[in-house]
Design an enzyme around this catalytic site. Sequence first.
Site, PDB file in Angstrom:
ATOM      1  N   GLY A   1     158.999  86.550  76.968  1.00  0.00           N
ATOM      2  CA  GLY A   1     157.741  86.036  77.588  1.00  0.00           C
ATOM      3  C   GLY A   1     156.414  86.502  76.698  1.00  0.00           C
ATOM      4  N   GLU A   2     155.456  86.240  77.551  1.00  0.00           N
ATOM      5  CA  GLU A   2     154.164  86.980  77.280  1.00  0.00           C
ATOM      6  C   GLU A   2     153.710  86.544  75.841  1.00  0.00           C
ATOM      7  OE1 GLU A   2     155.269  90.848  77.601  1.00  0.00           O
ATOM      8  OE2 GLU A   2     155.993  90.420  79.791  1.00  0.00           O
ATOM      9  N   GLY A   3     154.215  85.331  75.228  1.00  0.00           N
ATOM     10  CA  GLY A   3     154.002  84.906  74.019  1.00  0.00           C
ATOM     11  C   GLY A   3     154.541  85.339  72.979  1.00  0.00           C
TER      12      GLY A   3
END
Length: 366
Positions: free
Chosen positions: A322-324
């Site tokens: 996650g988180e890009g």
Amino acid sequence: MSSLNLDDFTDLIERPDGGVRRDAEARRERQIVPPGSLGRLDDLGEWLAAAQGAVPVRPVERPRVVLFAGDHGVAELGVSARPAGSAVELVRDVLEGGRPVSVLARRLGVPVRVVDMALDCDPQALPEDVVRHRVRRGSGRIDIEDALTAEEAEAAFRAGVAVADEEADSGTDLVVLGDVSVGGTTVAGVLVAALCGTDASVVTGRGGLAIDDLVWMRKCAAIRDALRRARPVLGDQLQLLATVGGADVAAMTGFLLQCAVRKMPVILDGVVAAACALVAQRVAFRAPDWWLAGHNSGEPGQAKALDRMALEPLLDHAVRAGEGTGGLLALSLVQAAAALAAELPVKPEEPEELEEKQPADEPEAV
């Protein structure tokens, strides 16, 4: 009464330039490497040229990762492997360079921006530039109550629009969009199930930090219960975001729509970004033409949303951090496509045969 009219986005958003895309395709036909031999890189280069309105395509030189952060009240049900209200710890790790996205961004020279919309912490615990758009602390438990008030949903949506304008005005030429949240994949599952007309079990995944079967069942039940509250408000996207979304989700939706207005391409990362994109598509049907699906995270809700928008992930490496992170990996592919489209030599055009025109006979003098 709200002055925000989401229908305006339908008129404001145009498709990427079709004429420019045809010019890019024609240029690709003349390059020394046979058309089609670069696979999806050909399509990516042509898509980017249309988005930029330029042939040859310009390099992506000022990309940025933008992460919207928030805690979701539904996490209190134990639907995540992380404790409820702990997203601030992830945000600190991102800012201090200790998360996968931070490492990749540092290596690739891409700045990361975190926007706190609803973290469950004292705002003074984070830098001012992170918290200045915050709408509230945490969000409501969507299985039994609204995530936001109508006013908070509008404020969050407008904050997302403002962030998109800030990025476009500062010269950002492409955004990798992600989230930092606890409980976010549960909210995303509700939105995808509601908008795709499917059951909770179809969209319930294991999350970034994988959960066991018992937690999965609790998550599935939470999505089922929230779905009952979501279905009556499906016709009003802003009310839907207030009912079963959250401030970060509403902001991401506004951000995506305004990026399309500003003609700024976006790479979507993960199921939360995909769910926000699905809501935004319901607002303006042309908006998805400005987005790319960065990767397949393995979340069933993400696959469902991307299929509904006809977006095919660029990568499939089961990246669930996650988180890009997955979107940032895909950025390298987009930059490679731009470089190939612009820099591969072009064969000289064949000179056209000139037709010899016979001079017209002089009229006889009378």
